[in-house]
Design a protein around this motif. Sequence first.
Motif, PDB file in Angstrom:
ATOM      1  N   GLY A  74      -1.105   6.315 -14.405  1.00  0.00           N
ATOM      2  CA  GLY A  74      -0.388   5.849 -13.214  1.00  0.00           C
ATOM      3  C   GLY A  74      -1.102   6.199 -11.929  1.00  0.00           C
ATOM      4  N   PHE A  75      -1.676   7.391 -11.878  1.00  0.00           N
ATOM      5  CA  PHE A  75      -2.391   7.809 -10.673  1.00  0.00           C
ATOM      6  C   PHE A  75      -3.623   6.945 -10.429  1.00  0.00           C
ATOM      7  CE2 PHE A  75      -5.781  10.378  -8.738  1.00  0.00           C
ATOM      8  CZ  PHE A  75      -5.202  10.600  -7.495  1.00  0.00           C
ATOM      9  N   ILE A  76      -4.432   6.761 -11.466  1.00  0.00           N
ATOM     10  CA  ILE A  76      -5.656   5.963 -11.314  1.00  0.00           C
ATOM     11  C   ILE A  76      -5.311   4.511 -10.998  1.00  0.00           C
ATOM     12  CG2 ILE A  76      -7.694   5.088 -12.517  1.00  0.00           C
ATOM     13  CD1 ILE A  76      -7.720   7.794 -14.039  1.00  0.00           C
ATOM     14  N   GLY A  77      -4.295   3.987 -11.684  1.00  0.00           N
ATOM     15  CA  GLY A  77      -3.884   2.607 -11.437  1.00  0.00           C
ATOM     16  C   GLY A  77      -3.378   2.389 -10.028  1.00  0.00           C
ATOM     17  N   ALA A  78      -2.618   3.352  -9.507  1.00  0.00           N
ATOM     18  CA  ALA A  78      -2.088   3.199  -8.149  1.00  0.00           C
ATOM     19  C   ALA A  78      -3.148   3.486  -7.095  1.00  0.00           C
ATOM     20  CB  ALA A  78      -0.895   4.134  -7.954  1.00  0.00           C
ATOM     21  N   TYR A  79      -4.008   4.464  -7.342  1.00  0.00           N
ATOM     22  CA  TYR A  79      -5.014   4.842  -6.356  1.00  0.00           C
ATOM     23  C   TYR A  79      -6.115   3.790  -6.228  1.00  0.00           C
ATOM     24  CZ  TYR A  79      -8.191   7.847  -3.744  1.00  0.00           C
ATOM     25  OH  TYR A  79      -9.016   8.374  -2.794  1.00  0.00           O
ATOM     26  N   LYS A  80      -6.517   3.200  -7.354  1.00  0.00           N
ATOM     27  CA  LYS A  80      -7.595   2.203  -7.353  1.00  0.00           C
ATOM     28  C   LYS A  80      -7.067   0.763  -7.313  1.00  0.00           C
ATOM     29  CE  LYS A  80     -11.117   5.042  -8.215  1.00  0.00           C
ATOM     30  NZ  LYS A  80     -12.328   5.163  -7.480  1.00  0.00           N
ATOM     31  N   TYR A  81      -5.753   0.597  -7.235  1.00  0.00           N
ATOM     32  CA  TYR A  81      -5.128  -0.724  -7.209  1.00  0.00           C
ATOM     33  C   TYR A  81      -5.486  -1.556  -8.443  1.00  0.00           C
ATOM     34  CZ  TYR A  81      -4.345   0.579  -2.358  1.00  0.00           C
ATOM     35  OH  TYR A  81      -3.992   1.252  -1.220  1.00  0.00           O
ATOM     36  N   LYS A  82      -5.402  -0.929  -9.628  1.00  0.00           N
ATOM     37  CA  LYS A  82      -5.672  -1.623 -10.893  1.00  0.00           C
ATOM     38  C   LYS A  82      -4.342  -2.034 -11.516  1.00  0.00           C
ATOM     39  CE  LYS A  82     -10.114  -0.758 -10.893  1.00  0.00           C
ATOM     40  NZ  LYS A  82     -11.128  -1.745 -10.846  1.00  0.00           N
ATOM     41  N   GLU A  83      -4.100  -3.339 -11.527  1.00  0.00           N
ATOM     42  CA  GLU A  83      -2.821  -3.839 -12.029  1.00  0.00           C
ATOM     43  C   GLU A  83      -2.659  -3.622 -13.527  1.00  0.00           C
ATOM     44  OE1 GLU A  83      -2.365  -7.862 -10.818  1.00  0.00           O
ATOM     45  OE2 GLU A  83      -2.320  -7.364  -8.682  1.00  0.00           O
ATOM     46  N   THR A  84      -3.753  -3.699 -14.282  1.00  0.00           N
ATOM     47  CA  THR A  84      -3.632  -3.500 -15.735  1.00  0.00           C
ATOM     48  C   THR A  84      -3.258  -2.052 -16.065  1.00  0.00           C
ATOM     49  OG1 THR A  84      -6.024  -3.142 -15.862  1.00  0.00           O
ATOM     50  CG2 THR A  84      -5.222  -5.347 -16.348  1.00  0.00           C
ATOM     51  N   LEU A  85      -3.844  -1.111 -15.353  1.00  0.00           N
ATOM     52  CA  LEU A  85      -3.476   0.290 -15.582  1.00  0.00           C
ATOM     53  C   LEU A  85      -2.031   0.560 -15.173  1.00  0.00           C
ATOM     54  CD1 LEU A  85      -6.618   2.376 -14.553  1.00  0.00           C
ATOM     55  CD2 LEU A  85      -5.678   2.034 -16.827  1.00  0.00           C
ATOM     56  N   LEU A  86      -1.590  -0.053 -14.097  1.00  0.00           N
ATOM     57  CA  LEU A  86      -0.198   0.106 -13.683  1.00  0.00           C
ATOM     58  C   LEU A  86       0.764  -0.510 -14.700  1.00  0.00           C
ATOM     59  CD1 LEU A  86      -0.383  -0.465  -9.826  1.00  0.00           C
ATOM     60  CD2 LEU A  86       0.227   1.636 -11.035  1.00  0.00           C
ATOM     61  N   ALA A  87       0.363  -1.639 -15.302  1.00  0.00           N
ATOM     62  CA  ALA A  87       1.204  -2.252 -16.338  1.00  0.00           C
ATOM     63  C   ALA A  87       1.286  -1.352 -17.570  1.00  0.00           C
ATOM     64  CB  ALA A  87       0.661  -3.628 -16.707  1.00  0.00           C
ATOM     65  N   VAL A  88       0.145  -0.777 -17.968  1.00  0.00           N
ATOM     66  CA  VAL A  88       0.138   0.162 -19.098  1.00  0.00           C
ATOM     67  C   VAL A  88       0.987   1.380 -18.761  1.00  0.00           C
ATOM     68  CG1 VAL A  88      -1.346   1.732 -20.424  1.00  0.00           C
ATOM     69  CG2 VAL A  88      -2.069  -0.615 -20.016  1.00  0.00           C
ATOM     70  N   TYR A  89       0.854   1.862 -17.546  1.00  0.00           N
ATOM     71  CA  TYR A  89       1.643   3.010 -17.087  1.00  0.00           C
ATOM     72  C   TYR A  89       3.132   2.714 -17.162  1.00  0.00           C
ATOM     73  CZ  TYR A  89       4.054   5.852 -13.603  1.00  0.00           C
ATOM     74  OH  TYR A  89       4.956   6.638 -12.946  1.00  0.00           O
ATOM     75  N   LEU A  90       3.552   1.572 -16.669  1.00  0.00           N
ATOM     76  CA  LEU A  90       4.970   1.219 -16.690  1.00  0.00           C
ATOM     77  C   LEU A  90       5.501   1.085 -18.109  1.00  0.00           C
ATOM     78  CD1 LEU A  90       5.231  -1.306 -13.728  1.00  0.00           C
ATOM     79  CD2 LEU A  90       6.117   1.031 -13.853  1.00  0.00           C
ATOM     80  N   ALA A 139       0.825  -1.206   0.000  1.00  0.00           N
ATOM     81  CA  ALA A 139       0.000   0.000   0.000  1.00  0.00           C
ATOM     82  C   ALA A 139       0.860   1.258   0.000  1.00  0.00           C
ATOM     83  CB  ALA A 139      -0.928   0.008   1.202  1.00  0.00           C
ATOM     84  N   LEU A 140       2.009   1.227   0.673  1.00  0.00           N
ATOM     85  CA  LEU A 140       2.894   2.378   0.699  1.00  0.00           C
ATOM     86  C   LEU A 140       3.437   2.678  -0.696  1.00  0.00           C
ATOM     87  CD1 LEU A 140       4.424   4.526   2.325  1.00  0.00           C
ATOM     88  CD2 LEU A 140       6.245   2.844   2.634  1.00  0.00           C
ATOM     89  N   ALA A 141       3.809   1.628  -1.431  1.00  0.00           N
ATOM     90  CA  ALA A 141       4.319   1.819  -2.787  1.00  0.00           C
ATOM     91  C   ALA A 141       3.246   2.393  -3.706  1.00  0.00           C
ATOM     92  CB  ALA A 141       4.834   0.491  -3.344  1.00  0.00           C
ATOM     93  N   ASN A 142       2.022   1.890  -3.586  1.00  0.00           N
ATOM     94  CA  ASN A 142       0.936   2.422  -4.411  1.00  0.00           C
ATOM     95  C   ASN A 142       0.607   3.871  -4.043  1.00  0.00           C
ATOM     96  OD1 ASN A 142       0.632   0.214  -6.013  1.00  0.00           O
ATOM     97  ND2 ASN A 142      -1.142  -0.603  -4.934  1.00  0.00           N
ATOM     98  N   ASN A 143       0.619   4.172  -2.743  1.00  0.00           N
ATOM     99  CA  ASN A 143       0.349   5.554  -2.335  1.00  0.00           C
ATOM    100  C   ASN A 143       1.438   6.503  -2.825  1.00  0.00           C
ATOM    101  OD1 ASN A 143      -2.054   4.922  -1.099  1.00  0.00           O
ATOM    102  ND2 ASN A 143      -1.107   4.611   0.915  1.00  0.00           N
ATOM    103  N   LEU A 144       2.678   6.075  -2.729  1.00  0.00           N
ATOM    104  CA  LEU A 144       3.785   6.894  -3.218  1.00  0.00           C
ATOM    105  C   LEU A 144       3.698   7.089  -4.730  1.00  0.00           C
ATOM    106  CD1 LEU A 144       6.364   8.374  -2.418  1.00  0.00           C
ATOM    107  CD2 LEU A 144       7.601   6.244  -2.808  1.00  0.00           C
TER     108      LEU A 144
END
Length: 168
Positions: A59-75, A2-7
């Motif tokens: 990246g913000f939406i993916g990290a805030y909502k814990y969406k792994e697919t959005l975080l993968a697209v972001y990365l 959760a700390l990593a996602n919040n950061l």
Amino acid sequence: MALANNLTAILNLLALLCSIPITASGIWLASKPDNECVNLLRWPVVVLGVLILVVSATGFIGAYKYKETLLAVYLCCMAILIGLLLVVLIFAFVVTRPDGSYRVPGRGYKEYRLEGFSNWLKENVVDSKNWGRLRACLADTNVCPKLNQEFITADQFFSSSKITPLQL
């Protein structure tokens, strides 16, 4: 986790907020069509601002909502943007590394000759279709005040023996 996602969410929110002035400055540059130098920068600045906005929002939406697919697209998008930035940085370094300067004996300044610059830069500056834009840009900025009157083509400008770096 959760700390990593919040950061990640906080950093992307900051990037999203920073992209707004970048996009706004690009739009402001687009509204100022009177200078040829500004015309070269307006759309790349707008595109850069929009890309930063979209990637940081993802990246913000993916990290805030814990969406792994959005975080993968972001990365993936961030890796592509960083790769493109490195390519542009390396290209700029290679093109501008030889600066065309030569030491002048007994003088405190350097003389500049076209032969000392990189081949890509020489070809694009001397090219007649690019010279018109460069000439207008230099004349608008008052770097070369005599440029509007004396030199019609790039060859006339570069073959002139009357101009030294101090006169520019």
